[in-house]
Design a protein around this motif. Structure first.
Motif, PDB file in Angstrom:
ATOM      1  N   VAL A 205       0.790  -1.103   0.105  1.00  0.00           N
ATOM      2  CA  VAL A 205       0.142   0.032   0.096  1.00  0.00           C
ATOM      3  C   VAL A 205       0.996   1.325   0.085  1.00  0.00           C
ATOM      4  O   VAL A 205       1.586   1.231   0.783  1.00  0.00           O
ATOM      5  CB  VAL A 205      -0.911  -0.073   1.132  1.00  0.00           C
ATOM      6  N   GLU A 206       0.660   2.111  -0.815  1.00  0.00           N
ATOM      7  CA  GLU A 206       1.442   3.582  -1.155  1.00  0.00           C
ATOM      8  C   GLU A 206       0.272   4.455  -1.210  1.00  0.00           C
ATOM      9  O   GLU A 206      -0.986   4.361  -1.225  1.00  0.00           O
ATOM     10  CB  GLU A 206       2.231   3.365  -2.388  1.00  0.00           C
ATOM     11  N   PRO A 207       0.677   5.720  -0.795  1.00  0.00           N
ATOM     12  CA  PRO A 207      -0.258   6.980  -1.161  1.00  0.00           C
ATOM     13  C   PRO A 207      -0.992   6.805  -2.446  1.00  0.00           C
ATOM     14  O   PRO A 207      -2.340   7.139  -2.612  1.00  0.00           O
ATOM     15  CB  PRO A 207       0.647   8.074  -1.092  1.00  0.00           C
ATOM     16  N   SER A 208      -0.400   6.224  -3.570  1.00  0.00           N
ATOM     17  CA  SER A 208      -1.170   6.452  -5.012  1.00  0.00           C
ATOM     18  C   SER A 208      -2.022   4.891  -5.006  1.00  0.00           C
ATOM     19  O   SER A 208      -2.682   5.329  -5.896  1.00  0.00           O
ATOM     20  CB  SER A 208      -0.043   6.392  -6.013  1.00  0.00           C
ATOM     21  N   GLY A 209      -1.784   4.304  -4.098  1.00  0.00           N
ATOM     22  CA  GLY A 209      -2.752   2.841  -4.486  1.00  0.00           C
ATOM     23  C   GLY A 209      -2.028   1.532  -3.874  1.00  0.00           C
ATOM     24  O   GLY A 209      -1.144   1.673  -3.032  1.00  0.00           O
TER      25      GLY A 209
ATOM     26  N   GLY B 123      11.815  13.001  -2.479  1.00  0.00           N
ATOM     27  CA  GLY B 123      10.614  13.846  -1.806  1.00  0.00           C
ATOM     28  C   GLY B 123      10.456  13.164  -0.368  1.00  0.00           C
ATOM     29  O   GLY B 123      11.135  12.475   0.345  1.00  0.00           O
ATOM     30  N   ARG B 124       9.087  13.195  -0.137  1.00  0.00           N
ATOM     31  CA  ARG B 124       8.443  12.429   1.114  1.00  0.00           C
ATOM     32  C   ARG B 124       7.613  11.388   0.895  1.00  0.00           C
ATOM     33  O   ARG B 124       6.741  11.558  -0.035  1.00  0.00           O
ATOM     34  CB  ARG B 124       7.862  13.756   1.715  1.00  0.00           C
ATOM     35  N   GLY B 125       7.577  10.195   1.473  1.00  0.00           N
ATOM     36  CA  GLY B 125       6.774   9.216   1.063  1.00  0.00           C
ATOM     37  C   GLY B 125       6.733   8.007   2.231  1.00  0.00           C
ATOM     38  O   GLY B 125       7.631   8.367   3.294  1.00  0.00           O
ATOM     39  N   TRP B 126       5.797   7.134   1.978  1.00  0.00           N
ATOM     40  CA  TRP B 126       5.912   5.982   2.772  1.00  0.00           C
ATOM     41  C   TRP B 126       5.498   4.844   1.912  1.00  0.00           C
ATOM     42  O   TRP B 126       4.872   4.884   0.999  1.00  0.00           O
ATOM     43  CB  TRP B 126       5.166   6.190   4.063  1.00  0.00           C
ATOM     44  N   ALA B 127       5.469   3.434   2.289  1.00  0.00           N
ATOM     45  CA  ALA B 127       4.709   2.312   1.937  1.00  0.00           C
ATOM     46  C   ALA B 127       4.441   1.309   3.257  1.00  0.00           C
ATOM     47  O   ALA B 127       5.354   1.397   4.036  1.00  0.00           O
ATOM     48  CB  ALA B 127       5.698   1.875   1.060  1.00  0.00           C
ATOM     49  N   VAL B 128       3.567   0.652   3.015  1.00  0.00           N
ATOM     50  CA  VAL B 128       3.151  -0.265   3.939  1.00  0.00           C
ATOM     51  C   VAL B 128       2.752  -1.662   3.060  1.00  0.00           C
ATOM     52  O   VAL B 128       2.030  -1.669   2.408  1.00  0.00           O
ATOM     53  CB  VAL B 128       1.937   0.085   4.788  1.00  0.00           C
ATOM     54  N   GLY B 129       3.943  -2.660   3.492  1.00  0.00           N
ATOM     55  CA  GLY B 129       3.798  -4.023   2.800  1.00  0.00           C
ATOM     56  C   GLY B 129       3.747  -5.108   3.807  1.00  0.00           C
ATOM     57  O   GLY B 129       4.158  -5.039   4.742  1.00  0.00           O
ATOM     58  N   ALA B 130       3.123  -6.154   2.962  1.00  0.00           N
ATOM     59  CA  ALA B 130       3.023  -7.379   3.404  1.00  0.00           C
ATOM     60  C   ALA B 130       3.639  -8.493   2.736  1.00  0.00           C
ATOM     61  O   ALA B 130       3.429  -8.481   1.671  1.00  0.00           O
ATOM     62  CB  ALA B 130       1.693  -8.095   3.737  1.00  0.00           C
ATOM     63  N   LEU B 131       4.661  -9.148   3.226  1.00  0.00           N
ATOM     64  CA  LEU B 131       5.487 -10.087   2.542  1.00  0.00           C
ATOM     65  C   LEU B 131       4.692 -11.371   2.748  1.00  0.00           C
ATOM     66  O   LEU B 131       4.636 -11.895   3.956  1.00  0.00           O
ATOM     67  CB  LEU B 131       7.156 -10.318   3.227  1.00  0.00           C
TER      68      LEU B 131
END
Length: 265
Positions: free
Chosen positions: A62-66, A83-91
């Motif tokens: 999951v990222e800000p864009s989708g 820039g600035r950002g994040w991600a939330v992933g599931a392995l």
């Protein structure tokens, strides 16, 4: 099972942004190995290249864009952060990807959009918290709630594929598919079918990925080891075979990688 501190897939750890791994709750551990959350905030005009030798598995990110479903890879990969950002992933474990996709081979070496608007909304809301620790906690809770609703319990084949993948990951003496078959009391062909169905890669590719990850980790963390010692420890026929794998997958020789990653020749 690989530990949260397992750094095998990160080729240049010093270049990582803020990065956390959080274990999946007990009822999801046969489906998700862990959640991973990077954050970055780079100065204007700066780019940070993240170079990885990914685990032989799929990720739901999951990222800000989708939301993106990223398949198992056969090579190294990189991403340029700005820039600035994040991600939330599931392995995802083998049983986990099987509950989302009947044929993980179809996303080998690619990432494609995944329709999960409720997951996306929940994670974006969680990560908007200015308290980064609280944001991670809320994001993992939201992801867990979604997974418990949307991921199917593992079937018998998925559990067996999980066991095979864990065996390959943890047992450094495994260098051939027939060794895996012997450990799990199946034919080599049956092991090959299971891995294609639940991972999307042949067992030998999975074996080679874990051994190459381990070789890279040893080279950067233990400068006293020779290339020949690393090759022998990980079941390569000789150091020339290890060097060939390095050049084919990473595009550089083992000594060059050791030097670039901060080790000593």
């Amino acid at each position: 099972m690989a530990e949260l501190s397992d750094g095998r897939g990160v080729l240049y750890p010093a270049a990582l942004p803020t990065f956390h791994r959080i274990p999946a709750p007990a009822d999801l551990q046969e489906l998700i190995r862990w959640f991973w959350i990077p954050r970055w905030n780079l100065a204007r005009g700066r780019t940070s290249r993240q170079q990885l030798l990914p685990f032989p598995a799929s990720n739901l990110v999951v990222e800000p864009s989708g939301v993106v479903l990223s398949g198992p890879t056969t090579g190294a990969s990189h991403r340029d952060l700005q820039g600035r950002g994040w991600a939330v992933g599931a392995l995802l474990r083998p049983a986990g990807i099987a509950s989302l996709l009947p044929d993980p081979q179809s996303i080998r070496d690619i990432a494609r959009p995944f329709e999960a608007p409720d997951l996306h909304r929940a994670i974006v809301a969680a990560m908007d918290d200015d308290d980064e620790a609280a944001a991670r906690e809320h994001a993992v809770r939201a992801y867990t709630d979604w997974a418990e609703t949307h991921l199917s319990p593992p079937d018998e084949g998925g559990l067996l594929a999980n066991a095979i993948e864990e065996l390959i990951s943890s047992d450094r003496t495994i260098v051939r598919a027939d060794q895996v078959a012997e450990h799990v009391a199946l034919s080599t062909r049956a092991v090959q079918r299971l891995m294609q169905r639940y991972v999307g890669l042949p067992p030998l590719t999975v074996i080679r990925r874990y051994r190459l990850q381990e070789a890279a980790q040893r080279l950067r963390e233990n400068p006293s080891l020779t290339i020949a010692q690393v090759a022998a420890d990980l079941g390569y026929a000789d150091h020339a075979h290890l060097s060939s794998d390095f050049r084919h997958i990473l595009g550089l020789a083992p000594n060059a990688y050791r030097h670039d990653s901060g080790g000593i020749r």
